[in-house]
Motif scaffolding. Structure first.
Motif, PDB file in Angstrom:
ATOM      1  N   ARG A 104       0.990  -1.146  -0.073  1.00 62.00           N
ATOM      2  CA  ARG A 104       0.046   0.294  -0.019  1.00 62.00           C
ATOM      3  C   ARG A 104       1.042   1.282  -0.022  1.00 62.00           C
ATOM      4  N   SER A 105       0.242   2.414  -0.483  1.00 65.78           N
ATOM      5  CA  SER A 105       0.920   3.443  -0.496  1.00 65.78           C
ATOM      6  C   SER A 105       0.254   4.468   0.541  1.00 65.78           C
ATOM      7  N   ARG A 106       0.696   5.810   0.955  1.00 66.71           N
ATOM      8  CA  ARG A 106      -0.012   6.657   1.475  1.00 66.71           C
ATOM      9  C   ARG A 106      -1.034   7.391   0.477  1.00 66.71           C
ATOM     10  N   ASN A 107      -0.748   7.175  -0.785  1.00 68.36           N
ATOM     11  CA  ASN A 107      -1.566   7.647  -1.760  1.00 68.36           C
ATOM     12  C   ASN A 107      -3.122   6.907  -1.650  1.00 68.36           C
ATOM     13  N   LEU A 192      -8.414   1.704  -1.413  1.00 70.18           N
ATOM     14  CA  LEU A 192      -7.292   0.806  -0.831  1.00 70.18           C
ATOM     15  C   LEU A 192      -6.978  -0.095  -1.759  1.00 70.18           C
ATOM     16  N   GLY A 193      -5.728  -0.716  -1.882  1.00 74.45           N
ATOM     17  CA  GLY A 193      -5.129  -1.589  -2.838  1.00 74.45           C
ATOM     18  C   GLY A 193      -4.845  -1.137  -4.294  1.00 74.45           C
ATOM     19  N   SER A 194      -4.838   0.260  -4.298  1.00 71.59           N
ATOM     20  CA  SER A 194      -4.665   1.011  -5.513  1.00 71.59           C
ATOM     21  C   SER A 194      -3.065   1.121  -5.486  1.00 71.59           C
ATOM     22  N   ALA A 196       0.568   3.393  -4.884  1.00 67.57           N
ATOM     23  CA  ALA A 196       0.876   4.609  -5.404  1.00 67.57           C
ATOM     24  C   ALA A 196      -0.010   4.992  -6.509  1.00 67.57           C
ATOM     25  N   LEU A 197      -0.030   4.202  -7.483  1.00 66.10           N
ATOM     26  CA  LEU A 197      -0.870   4.337  -8.835  1.00 66.10           C
ATOM     27  C   LEU A 197      -1.231   3.359  -9.758  1.00 66.10           C
ATOM     28  N   ALA A 198      -0.310   2.198  -9.580  1.00 67.71           N
ATOM     29  CA  ALA A 198      -0.208   1.262 -10.670  1.00 67.71           C
ATOM     30  C   ALA A 198      -1.105  -0.055 -10.057  1.00 67.71           C
ATOM     31  N   GLY A 199      -1.529   0.090  -8.807  1.00 66.71           N
ATOM     32  CA  GLY A 199      -2.239  -1.021  -8.213  1.00 66.71           C
ATOM     33  C   GLY A 199      -1.126  -1.981  -7.159  1.00 66.71           C
ATOM     34  N   CYS A 200      -2.057  -2.941  -6.663  1.00 67.88           N
ATOM     35  CA  CYS A 200      -1.115  -3.539  -5.677  1.00 67.88           C
ATOM     36  C   CYS A 200      -0.660  -4.814  -6.402  1.00 67.88           C
ATOM     37  N   PRO A 201       0.841  -5.117  -6.142  1.00 70.20           N
ATOM     38  CA  PRO A 201       1.603  -6.209  -6.838  1.00 70.20           C
ATOM     39  C   PRO A 201       1.144  -7.470  -6.087  1.00 70.20           C
ATOM     40  N   TYR A 202       0.631  -7.559  -4.782  1.00 68.33           N
ATOM     41  CA  TYR A 202       0.407  -8.587  -4.014  1.00 68.33           C
ATOM     42  C   TYR A 202      -0.957  -9.001  -4.346  1.00 68.33           C
ATOM     43  N   PRO A 203      -1.422 -10.220  -4.140  1.00 61.27           N
ATOM     44  CA  PRO A 203      -2.757 -11.036  -4.565  1.00 61.27           C
ATOM     45  C   PRO A 203      -3.967 -10.678  -3.544  1.00 61.27           C
ATOM     46  N   ILE A 204      -3.871  -9.359  -3.051  1.00 61.01           N
ATOM     47  CA  ILE A 204      -5.029  -8.772  -2.340  1.00 61.01           C
ATOM     48  C   ILE A 204      -6.390  -8.843  -3.046  1.00 61.01           C
ATOM     49  N   ASN A 205      -7.260  -9.536  -2.136  1.00 63.12           N
ATOM     50  CA  ASN A 205      -8.681  -9.454  -2.718  1.00 63.12           C
ATOM     51  C   ASN A 205      -9.300  -8.078  -2.527  1.00 63.12           C
ATOM     52  N   PHE A 219     -12.254   0.884  -5.896  1.00 62.14           N
ATOM     53  CA  PHE A 219     -12.126   1.823  -7.218  1.00 62.14           C
ATOM     54  C   PHE A 219     -11.776   0.855  -8.424  1.00 62.14           C
ATOM     55  N   PRO A 220     -12.369   1.028  -9.457  1.00 66.08           N
ATOM     56  CA  PRO A 220     -12.094   0.308 -10.873  1.00 66.08           C
ATOM     57  C   PRO A 220     -10.707   0.826 -11.529  1.00 66.08           C
ATOM     58  N   ASN A 221     -10.104   1.742 -11.164  1.00 65.23           N
ATOM     59  CA  ASN A 221      -8.882   2.073 -11.862  1.00 65.23           C
ATOM     60  C   ASN A 221      -8.020   2.834 -10.889  1.00 65.23           C
ATOM     61  N   SER A 222      -6.872   2.028 -10.669  1.00 61.46           N
ATOM     62  CA  SER A 222      -5.913   2.533  -9.623  1.00 61.46           C
ATOM     63  C   SER A 222      -5.290   3.827  -9.708  1.00 61.46           C
ATOM     64  N   ILE A 223      -5.396   4.371 -10.972  1.00 65.62           N
ATOM     65  CA  ILE A 223      -4.684   5.772 -11.156  1.00 65.62           C
ATOM     66  C   ILE A 223      -5.869   6.783 -10.519  1.00 65.62           C
ATOM     67  N   ASP A 224      -6.933   6.566 -11.042  1.00 63.49           N
ATOM     68  CA  ASP A 224      -8.038   7.305 -10.677  1.00 63.49           C
ATOM     69  C   ASP A 224      -8.554   7.366  -9.161  1.00 63.49           C
TER      70      ASP A 224
END
Length: 456
Positions: A104-107, A192-194, A196-205, A219-224
């Motif tokens: 996760r990121s503070r973003n 949460l799970g987005s 910093a911007l590109a999405g989470c690299p771990y298999p979080i549900n 959220f359907p788009n991690s950048i948004d």
């Protein structure tokens, strides 16, 4: 949290500029809540052992207690609410705290915290608006028999029931509540799970994560997810329009409480005196309500200006959402109960309402009577206007017009004139849906109470 890349300390003034702990600390309970759920998800994918999860959950529970008891000690190096809580978690449980930020990121963290805060705060404001609406309905019911001059262009216009006027402020607030509901739907997606911007690299549900936190979906788009501040802007628009509606009510009550109008007397508990003039009773709370509308509109336009040229994804400019939104919320959390208190406790002065009922307010009644005699409305309008002008030239009121003057307009007008100049007769003629007749207003009261009962 991020010092490994840097070989020197941040300049002290730059650190102060960068820090947000002074205003984002109110997100602390939500940050702890989201962190606890995130830890559960990390345990689900074996990033955390069962023992580490228990340690983190225990530490977060202690932090929650400290937040609730106001014993949490913010340190000078705490940049924001996230770093403060993570630092404290390290102090409590040691190395396992370092695993909590995995993936996760503070973003995405701050947006999740903000949405959780917004939904809780929105519910509080919705209730506070309903309290004002209820006070307006109660006033309408209490003052049902009273007639007052209605105004357009701040000039006396036509007689209306005072209750009708009270209810005219109910429905704008209802639209404000509908818009609040809309913006809360905007905040019903979990960032949460987005990361910093590109999405989470771990298999979080992320769907399970969203459900645990009470969101409809991720959220359907991690950048948004990390860059959208639509909900913040919508909240500021909602707050601006709501304060405008409250300001208009406040302005009217200020006018109506002056000696020149004298329609109402404001309660002592919601007014102030003068430091030099003993006789003064100043409507300071209503004046501040007007002022807060201007301040809130400024916060909206200022924040939209922050957003307008930002590139994609997260930028530090977005940190400016919280001071504006929190300030608007704080204003409303004071204004709304104060307005409720004023409405519940003000005194209406019936004799001054009656004194405002100038016979000229019934001019349209005369024109309508002539229409019923077959005269086109535009001609009737001109004839009545000429009658009023003649009376003004003679220095008499419309009520003092002679039978000869009236007969020149229409032969049957002198016989009907007294009834036409009865304010209650004029009010009761407006019996269509939404009108000012007593039957119509009673129906409005019933419908308004049903709206509140349904939505509470």
């Amino acid at each position: 949290m991020w010092g490994g890349r840097f070989s020197s300390q941040t300049d002290s003034l730059a650190a102060r500029l960068n820090a947000s702990i002074a205003f984002d600390w109110r997100l602390a309970p939500f940050d702890v809540r989201a962190s606890a759920v995130w830890a559960e998800e990390l345990a689900e994918i074996d990033i955390l052992s069962a023992e580490e999860l228990q340690q983190i959950q225990s530490g977060l529970q202690q932090i929650t207690t400290e937040i609730q008891n106001h014993t949490f000690q913010i340190q000078p190096d705490d940049e924001d609410v996230h770093t403060a809580i993570e630092r404290r978690l390290f102090e409590l449980i040691g190395e396992p705290a370092g695993k909590l930020h995995t993936g996760r990121s503070r973003n995405d963290q701050v947006m999740t915290d903000f949405y959780l805060w917004l939904r809780e705060s929105g519910s509080f404001l919705d209730t506070a608006i309903q309290d004002v609406q209820k006070a307006l309905i109660d006033r309408a019911e209490l003052d049902l028999g009273l007639i007052v001059s209605g105004y357009t262009h701040l000039q006396r216009a036509q007689p209306i029931l005072l209750s009708h006027w009270w209810l005219s402020h109910f429905y704008p607030l209802q639209r404000d509540r509908q818009y609040l509901d809309f913006l809360l739907q905007q905040a019903n997606f979990c960032p949460l799970g987005s990361s910093a911007l590109a999405g989470c690299p771990y298999p979080i549900n992320r769907f399970r994560l969203a459900k645990k936190l009470g969101f409809n979906a991720p959220f359907p788009n991690s950048i948004d997810a990390v860059s959208s501040r639509d909900a913040a802007a919508s909240f500021l628009f909602f707050a601006s329009l709501l304060t405008v509606h409250l300001s208009r009510l406040a302005e009217a009550l200020i006018l109506f409480s002056t000696t020149e109008f004298g329609f109402v007397e404001l309660p002592d508990a919601y007014t102030t005196g003068s430091s030099i003039m003993p006789q003064k009773k100043n409507p300071d709370m209503l004046e501040l309500t007007r002022a807060k509308a201007g301040v809130t509109i400024g916060q909206l336009t200022g924040f939209l200006s922050v957003l307008k040229n930002l590139p994609s994804a997260y930028d530090k400019d977005l940190q400016e959402d919280k001071p504006a939104v929190f300030s608007a919320f704080d204003h409303l959390s004071l204004i709304l109960p104060v307005i409720s208190g004023i409405l519940q406790n003000l005194k209406v002065i019936p004799q001054n309402l009656s004194a405002s009922l100038d016979p000229a307010l019934l001019a349209t009644e005369i024109a309508d009577f002539l229409v019923m005699q077959g005269i086109p409305f535009r001609k009737a309008h001109r004839l009545v206007g000429e009658l009023i002008r003649d009376c003004a030239n003679q220095g008499i009121t419309l009520l003092q017009a002679s039978a000869e003057q009236l007969g020149k307009i229409h032969e049957s007008l002198p016989d009907q004139f007294a009834e036409l100049l009865d304010p209650r007769h004029a009010v009761e003629r407006r019996a269509q849906f939404g009108g000012t007749s007593s039957t119509s207003v009673k129906n409005q009261i019933i419908q308004a109470r049903k709206i509140l009962q349904k939505l509470r």
